[in-house]
Scaffold this motif. Structure first.
Motif, PDB file in Angstrom:
ATOM      1  N   ILE A  28       0.533  -0.868   0.145  1.00 13.55           N
ATOM      2  CA  ILE A  28      -0.241  -0.463  -0.088  1.00 13.55           C
ATOM      3  C   ILE A  28       0.873   1.550   0.323  1.00 13.55           C
ATOM      4  CG2 ILE A  28      -1.606   1.389   1.714  1.00 13.55           C
ATOM      5  CD1 ILE A  28      -3.103  -1.712   2.341  1.00 13.55           C
ATOM      6  N   LEU A  29       1.059   1.811  -1.423  1.00 13.63           N
ATOM      7  CA  LEU A  29       1.816   3.204  -0.953  1.00 13.63           C
ATOM      8  C   LEU A  29       0.976   4.302  -0.986  1.00 13.63           C
ATOM      9  CD1 LEU A  29       3.778   2.303  -4.333  1.00 13.63           C
ATOM     10  CD2 LEU A  29       3.923   2.127  -2.464  1.00 13.63           C
ATOM     11  N   THR A  30       2.127   5.409  -0.767  1.00 11.61           N
ATOM     12  CA  THR A  30       0.394   6.727  -0.827  1.00 11.61           C
ATOM     13  C   THR A  30      -0.823   7.083  -1.325  1.00 11.61           C
ATOM     14  OG1 THR A  30       2.607   8.068   0.136  1.00 11.61           O
ATOM     15  CG2 THR A  30       0.533   8.866  -0.500  1.00 11.61           C
ATOM     16  N   ASP A  31      -0.880   6.590  -2.691  1.00 15.41           N
ATOM     17  CA  ASP A  31      -1.863   7.148  -3.938  1.00 15.41           C
ATOM     18  C   ASP A  31      -2.419   6.008  -4.965  1.00 15.41           C
ATOM     19  OD1 ASP A  31       0.798   6.954  -5.166  1.00 15.41           O
ATOM     20  OD2 ASP A  31      -0.014   9.043  -6.087  1.00 15.41           O
ATOM     21  N   GLN A  32      -1.431   4.733  -4.513  1.00 18.45           N
ATOM     22  CA  GLN A  32      -1.439   2.837  -5.279  1.00 18.45           C
ATOM     23  C   GLN A  32      -0.834   2.825  -4.118  1.00 18.45           C
ATOM     24  OE1 GLN A  32       1.178   2.075  -7.789  1.00 18.45           O
ATOM     25  NE2 GLN A  32      -0.153   1.977  -9.670  1.00 18.45           N
ATOM     26  N   LEU A  33      -1.696   0.777  -5.027  1.00 18.45           N
ATOM     27  CA  LEU A  33      -2.652  -0.356  -4.117  1.00 18.45           C
ATOM     28  C   LEU A  33      -1.442  -1.571  -5.465  1.00 18.45           C
ATOM     29  CD1 LEU A  33      -4.400  -2.008  -1.745  1.00 18.45           C
ATOM     30  CD2 LEU A  33      -3.804  -3.238  -3.871  1.00 18.45           C
ATOM     31  N   LEU A  34      -0.575  -2.319  -5.016  1.00 21.27           N
ATOM     32  CA  LEU A  34      -0.089  -3.351  -5.737  1.00 21.27           C
ATOM     33  C   LEU A  34      -0.089  -4.516  -5.172  1.00 21.27           C
ATOM     34  CD1 LEU A  34       3.074  -1.099  -7.382  1.00 21.27           C
ATOM     35  CD2 LEU A  34       1.099  -2.265  -8.637  1.00 21.27           C
ATOM     36  N   TYR A  35       0.317  -5.859  -5.569  1.00 18.37           N
ATOM     37  CA  TYR A  35       0.804  -7.121  -5.315  1.00 18.37           C
ATOM     38  C   TYR A  35       1.940  -7.557  -5.744  1.00 18.37           C
ATOM     39  CZ  TYR A  35      -3.997  -7.139  -2.707  1.00 18.37           C
ATOM     40  OH  TYR A  35      -4.865  -7.105  -1.854  1.00 18.37           O
ATOM     41  N   THR A  36       2.716  -7.978  -5.563  1.00 16.19           N
ATOM     42  CA  THR A  36       3.723  -9.075  -5.677  1.00 16.19           C
ATOM     43  C   THR A  36       2.992  -9.914  -7.090  1.00 16.19           C
ATOM     44  OG1 THR A  36       4.235 -10.588  -4.094  1.00 16.19           O
ATOM     45  CG2 THR A  36       5.380  -8.469  -4.429  1.00 16.19           C
ATOM     46  N   ASN A  37       4.521 -10.093  -7.494  1.00 18.87           N
ATOM     47  CA  ASN A  37       3.978 -11.326  -9.223  1.00 18.87           C
ATOM     48  C   ASN A  37       4.322 -12.572  -8.166  1.00 18.87           C
ATOM     49  OD1 ASN A  37       6.560 -11.756  -9.304  1.00 18.87           O
ATOM     50  ND2 ASN A  37       6.573 -10.791 -11.377  1.00 18.87           N
ATOM     51  N   GLU A  38       4.263 -13.807  -9.182  1.00 21.30           N
ATOM     52  CA  GLU A  38       4.377 -14.722  -8.858  1.00 21.30           C
ATOM     53  C   GLU A  38       5.965 -15.127  -8.683  1.00 21.30           C
ATOM     54  OE1 GLU A  38       2.570 -14.681 -11.127  1.00 21.30           O
ATOM     55  OE2 GLU A  38       0.992 -16.239 -11.431  1.00 21.30           O
ATOM     56  N   ASP A  39       6.532 -14.430  -8.988  1.00 23.28           N
ATOM     57  CA  ASP A  39       8.164 -14.437  -8.655  1.00 23.28           C
ATOM     58  C   ASP A  39       9.105 -13.497  -7.407  1.00 23.28           C
ATOM     59  OD1 ASP A  39       8.973 -16.008 -10.214  1.00 23.28           O
ATOM     60  OD2 ASP A  39       8.392 -14.553 -12.100  1.00 23.28           O
ATOM     61  N   GLY A  40       7.294 -12.654  -6.518  1.00 22.00           N
ATOM     62  CA  GLY A  40       7.675 -11.526  -5.615  1.00 22.00           C
ATOM     63  C   GLY A  40       8.319 -10.120  -6.124  1.00 22.00           C
ATOM     64  N   PHE A  41       7.921 -10.167  -6.616  1.00 20.02           N
ATOM     65  CA  PHE A  41       8.474  -8.517  -7.549  1.00 20.02           C
ATOM     66  C   PHE A  41       7.632  -7.894  -8.313  1.00 20.02           C
ATOM     67  CE2 PHE A  41      12.688 -11.128  -9.153  1.00 20.02           C
ATOM     68  CZ  PHE A  41      12.766 -10.091  -8.949  1.00 20.02           C
ATOM     69  N   ALA A  42       7.053  -6.190  -7.941  1.00 21.10           N
ATOM     70  CA  ALA A  42       6.198  -5.244  -7.958  1.00 21.10           C
ATOM     71  C   ALA A  42       7.499  -4.434  -8.418  1.00 21.10           C
ATOM     72  CB  ALA A  42       5.529  -4.963  -6.328  1.00 21.10           C
ATOM     73  N   PRO A  43       6.417  -3.880  -8.877  1.00 20.28           N
ATOM     74  CA  PRO A  43       7.296  -2.140  -9.755  1.00 20.28           C
ATOM     75  C   PRO A  43       6.808  -0.905  -8.936  1.00 20.28           C
ATOM     76  CG  PRO A  43       5.112  -2.403 -11.192  1.00 20.28           C
ATOM     77  CD  PRO A  43       4.902  -3.932  -9.926  1.00 20.28           C
ATOM     78  N   VAL A  44       7.381  -0.871  -7.495  1.00 19.57           N
ATOM     79  CA  VAL A  44       7.418  -0.031  -6.864  1.00 19.57           C
ATOM     80  C   VAL A  44       8.531   0.765  -7.063  1.00 19.57           C
ATOM     81  CG1 VAL A  44       7.724   0.947  -4.392  1.00 19.57           C
ATOM     82  CG2 VAL A  44       7.078  -1.437  -5.384  1.00 19.57           C
ATOM     83  N   ASP A  45       8.201   2.563  -7.751  1.00 19.68           N
ATOM     84  CA  ASP A  45       9.750   3.250  -7.988  1.00 19.68           C
ATOM     85  C   ASP A  45      10.172   3.178  -6.211  1.00 19.68           C
ATOM     86  OD1 ASP A  45      10.377   6.446  -7.354  1.00 19.68           O
ATOM     87  OD2 ASP A  45       9.721   5.930  -9.914  1.00 19.68           O
ATOM     88  N   GLU A  46      11.622   3.914  -7.146  1.00 20.93           N
ATOM     89  CA  GLU A  46      12.834   4.109  -5.489  1.00 20.93           C
ATOM     90  C   GLU A  46      12.496   5.183  -5.572  1.00 20.93           C
ATOM     91  OE1 GLU A  46      15.318   5.942  -8.165  1.00 20.93           O
ATOM     92  OE2 GLU A  46      16.336   3.503  -7.848  1.00 20.93           O
ATOM     93  N   ASN A  47      12.102   6.002  -5.270  1.00 20.54           N
ATOM     94  CA  ASN A  47      11.128   6.959  -4.409  1.00 20.54           C
ATOM     95  C   ASN A  47      10.331   6.573  -4.075  1.00 20.54           C
ATOM     96  OD1 ASN A  47      13.680   8.741  -5.911  1.00 20.54           O
ATOM     97  ND2 ASN A  47      12.147   9.113  -7.755  1.00 20.54           N
ATOM     98  N   SER A  48       9.645   5.775  -3.139  1.00 16.37           N
ATOM     99  CA  SER A  48       8.114   5.639  -2.730  1.00 16.37           C
ATOM    100  C   SER A  48       8.486   5.543  -1.014  1.00 16.37           C
ATOM    101  CB  SER A  48       7.998   3.883  -2.985  1.00 16.37           C
ATOM    102  OG  SER A  48       7.359   4.138  -4.056  1.00 16.37           O
ATOM    103  N   ARG A  49       8.438   6.241  -0.517  1.00 14.26           N
ATOM    104  CA  ARG A  49       7.986   5.799   1.039  1.00 14.26           C
ATOM    105  C   ARG A  49       7.041   6.421   1.717  1.00 14.26           C
ATOM    106  NH1 ARG A  49      12.361   6.853  -1.038  1.00 14.26           N
ATOM    107  NH2 ARG A  49      14.543   8.325  -0.776  1.00 14.26           N
TER     108      ARG A  49
END
Length: 381
Positions: free
Chosen positions: A37-58
């Motif tokens: 759960i990011l500030t303005d977005q929600l994501l899930y990791t894929n089958e390999d555990g990865f998610a496209p989260v920006d490196e500037n996320s806080r």
């Protein structure tokens, strides 16, 4: 050469987008379906555990079933989650009246979950397998509008589906069907239950219906408790040939289910006949399905985070042949806004396959990251 170069660029772009991976802190194995759960977005990791989260996320939250929820102030390329239990044998088992919880939730559903018009940006994924071979995959970014976040049976039976839910396809990122001939099981009828499958309220109704069947055996056991949240084991054995079992996470203060993960064992359900769009009759044997609904609390209200249904051992018999089918359908609700609109324009026509509808081209940041299996399927000639 151009085709190979395009695939190389595509793969490189996808690999570079893999900026965050969630793993088990004890063994380093990737954790699929971890929620971020990011500030303005929600994501899930894929089958390999990865998610496209920006490196500037806080200041983001990461959680996964069976692991401790963690909050992170700064970005890290590898996120480690601790398992909830060190020794499962130490957990004390306590009986729970699970039917009472489900009856209460069914009666007060619209009081417990957000029930006003809502608009979501979603990621929609669907995969189909024939005899363990992936033959169809589509992944799209879309908009989803719902009038009340729950299923309206009156409109459903009247087929007033646009009064319940609307979808607008934006970016169809990946759509591929294997060139190998696979028997078509699609029918012309879009049943109201197919619309109901979008809603957790319909799933609660379905579970309660199984509980209310004469001579059903119902089991509920508390297997862990963390502050206000209880993890409860659920099992329902009915005479219809369907057994339901799994776990729910229940907030005992707000009286809501925040995570629902149940398996429907349907192998003993009688075989029945269906007719596909080509007018060919075939025998259909129900298999086993896993149903997952995930919710989170935002501004005091519970709203959907994801919905996933997987199925296996569904058998199709036709022309002396027998195929085994399995599938996965998943929706991730990436963003949420309250809506006072009457719906979407244009929108999907549910009288035909959702993927036969024309998408609206919309440029936006990708919320999609392919797994290794999905990438290999896309790369097939």
């Amino acid at each position: 050469m151009k085709h190979i170069s395009f695939l190389f660029v595509l793969f490189s772009a996808l690999f570079s987008a893999q900026k965050l991976q969630v793993v088990d802190a004890e063994n380093g194995k990737p954790i699929a379906n971890a929620r971020i759960i990011l500030t303005d977005q929600l994501l899930y990791t894929n089958e390999d555990g990865f998610a496209p989260v920006d490196e500037n996320s806080r200041d983001f939250e990461v959680s996964a079933s069976g692991f401790k929820k963690e909050n992170f102030k700064n970005f890290s390329s590898v996120i480690k989650l601790e398992p909830v239990f060190k020794n499962i044998e130490e957990v004390k088992i306590i009986n729970v009246d699970i039917k009472k919880i489900i009856e209460d939730l069914h009666k007060n559903y619209n009081k417990r979950y957000f029930d006003k018009p809502s608009l979501y940006d979603i990621t929609f994924k669907s995969k189909s397998f024939n005899n363990d071979s992936l033959f169809f995959m589509v992944i799209a970014e879309a908009k989803l509008w719902t009038k009340s976040n729950s299923y309206n049976f009156r409109d459903g039976f009247k087929k007033n589906y646009d009064e319940i839910l609307q979808i607008q396809l934006n970016n169809v990122k990946y759509k591929k069907k294997s060139s190998k001939g696979v028997f078509n099981v699609k029918t012309n009828e879009f049943e109201h239950a197919s619309m109901g499958d979008y809603f957790f309220s319909f799933e609660i109704y379905r579970l309660l219906a199984n509980m209310n069947i004469k001579n059903s055996k119902i089991t509920g056991r508390l297997i862990s408790e963390d502050n206000d949240n209880q993890v409860i084991y659920v099992k329902v054995q009915s005479e219809r040939g369907i057994d339901v079992s799994g776990e729910i996470t229940y907030n005992k203060i707000d009286k809501v289910i925040t995570l629902y993960d149940l398996n429907y064992q349907q192998e003993n359900f009688p075989v029945y006949k269906r007719t596909n769009k080509d007018g060919v009759e075939f025998d259909y044997q129900l298999g086993n399905a896993r149903v997952i609904f995930d919710f989170y609390k935002k501004d005091g209200s519970y709203i959907p985070a994801s919905k996933k249904i997987t199925g296996e051992k569904f058998f199709v018999s036709y022309d002396g042949k027998k195929d085994e089918r399995s599938f996965t359908t998943e929706i991730v609700y990436n963003t949420f806004t309250k809506s006072d609109k009457k719906g979407l324009d244009p929108k999907v026509d549910f009288n035909k396959s959702i993927w036969e509808n024309v998408p609206v081209k919309e440029d936006k940041e990708a919320t999609i990251l392919l797994s290794k299996e999905e990438q290999e399927f896309i790369n097939q000639k």
